[in-house]
Scaffold this motif. Sequence first.
Motif, PDB file in Angstrom:
ATOM      1  N   GLY A 231      31.474  55.146  35.335  1.00 37.90           N
ATOM      2  CA  GLY A 231      32.330  54.010  35.652  1.00 37.90           C
ATOM      3  C   GLY A 231      33.707  54.439  36.123  1.00 37.90           C
ATOM      4  O   GLY A 231      34.079  55.614  36.044  1.00 37.90           O
ATOM      5  N   ASN A 232      34.469  53.471  36.614  1.00 33.11           N
ATOM      6  CA  ASN A 232      35.855  53.706  37.018  1.00 33.11           C
ATOM      7  C   ASN A 232      36.671  54.023  35.766  1.00 33.11           C
ATOM      8  O   ASN A 232      36.819  53.181  34.880  1.00 33.11           O
ATOM      9  N   ASN A 238      36.793  50.553  30.286  1.00 31.27           N
ATOM     10  CA  ASN A 238      36.123  51.849  30.288  1.00 31.27           C
ATOM     11  C   ASN A 238      36.956  52.909  29.577  1.00 31.27           C
ATOM     12  O   ASN A 238      36.432  53.743  28.832  1.00 31.27           O
ATOM     13  N   VAL A 239      38.261  52.884  29.799  1.00 29.02           N
ATOM     14  CA  VAL A 239      39.158  53.835  29.135  1.00 29.02           C
ATOM     15  C   VAL A 239      39.086  53.652  27.621  1.00 29.02           C
ATOM     16  O   VAL A 239      38.871  54.615  26.870  1.00 29.02           O
ATOM     17  N   ALA A 304      27.245  52.656  26.882  1.00 28.50           N
ATOM     18  CA  ALA A 304      28.172  51.593  27.301  1.00 28.50           C
ATOM     19  C   ALA A 304      28.910  51.104  26.059  1.00 28.50           C
ATOM     20  O   ALA A 304      28.650  50.009  25.552  1.00 28.50           O
ATOM     21  N   PRO A 305      29.850  51.909  25.544  1.00 26.07           N
ATOM     22  CA  PRO A 305      30.529  51.591  24.278  1.00 26.07           C
ATOM     23  C   PRO A 305      31.738  50.668  24.463  1.00 26.07           C
ATOM     24  O   PRO A 305      32.809  50.900  23.916  1.00 26.07           O
ATOM     25  N   LEU A 306      31.561  49.604  25.249  1.00 26.70           N
ATOM     26  CA  LEU A 306      32.691  48.755  25.611  1.00 26.70           C
ATOM     27  C   LEU A 306      33.031  47.748  24.520  1.00 26.70           C
ATOM     28  O   LEU A 306      32.141  47.153  23.908  1.00 26.70           O
ATOM     29  N   LEU A 307      34.316  47.558  24.309  1.00 28.36           N
ATOM     30  CA  LEU A 307      34.808  46.568  23.355  1.00 28.36           C
ATOM     31  C   LEU A 307      35.470  45.389  24.061  1.00 28.36           C
ATOM     32  O   LEU A 307      35.792  44.380  23.427  1.00 28.36           O
TER      33      LEU A 307
END
Length: 400
Positions: A231-232, A238-239, A304-307
């Motif tokens: 990802g970007n 993503n960061v 995909a560990p997105l919060l």
Amino acid sequence: MSAIAKPHLLFISAENPFPQDSGGKLRTGNILRILAQAYSIDLVTYDNQQKIAPAEESVAIHGVRKTVTYRKAMLRSLYTLRNCSYMSHADVDFGAKISELCSRIPYDKVFISHSLLGGCLRLVKKILPDARIITDAHNFETGLSGQLASTKKGVGKHYFRMNALFTKRDEKRVLEHTDLLFTTSQEDAGEFAKLLPRHSHKVHVIPNFIDLKSYTLPPESAKEKFIILPGNMNYFPNVNGALYFYKEIYAKVKAAIPDLKWYIVGRDVNPAVASLAQHDSSVVVTGYVDSVMDYIRRAKVVIAPLLEGSGTRLKILEAWAARTPVVSTFKGAEGLAYQHGQDIFVTDQSSEFADYIIRLVNDCSLNEEIAERAYGNLLAYYEKEAVSSRILHSMESRSS
């Protein structure tokens, strides 16, 4: 016998979809190709350095030089009361080209490829009041801007809280003035409907999708011992997802599989993400690569560990296309049709997240079973052929 001329369509996208090296560009490019089947398209977008053009003959690109910098957009947002993204101020650069095209070609339909392009939408509405305008939201930016504000401190927090209010105003006006609004998920559709309930009938879900014909994958080969976050890497969800994974999950995975590598693959790497590789030699931060899919195909697991975030993750769909299993948070998999434990593993518990990765890396049979069912799910719901007729029908329908 001469072929029947296609009707003209004006397509406006601040982000040049070529090359297709990000999720947003993939969605824009995929929709553009579908519309090129039925329309002769004039694409107004920013110039790109690569000068890559679409293969479709019915797409003419009108590149515009970008003058709206990040700093200029942030300052301009304060007196225009708009969102601070460069997209929200793209009409400064696009205005002349849009006016020139609209004066020559009486477009019946105009496609606006982002909910932050409200300035361009209002310009088109003024010049072509009878044109049918279709807007593709990409994300629910009101929610995203609120999430971004919550991560800031001090003066920045106050600025981005104000920006969230501007964004809500922007998206309300877009929903009011567009004839049709595409969202990528039912969750985003519901949020847009809440903004202006009387205009909720305009909102239609067109999920993210991919064109399998665009993926020339090599013959199947053995997976390599690494996991990947694609990802970007300057996009704040993503960061923050990468930092969360490193702090809360990765140590447990490494303890169980000491020789595992973690690849972070994507352009515009944030310094906080780049520093992970400096502290841990098992973390590989690639920056921009020509083919993210090559890494996804060879990986054991896509994470995909997105919060935070909005819309749906195209990188999950690409993982399914490459037959690489996915472990995700609920936010990361939001908006997708899936069955936990069947075609994906989904959890918000850090210990479970680690356990699922460990199982998929160590158990080749489980890895292949999850990947194969995910591929079937992709074909049923998120492949181009499953979506294209819905897009073309929506473009023509006047029932919305």
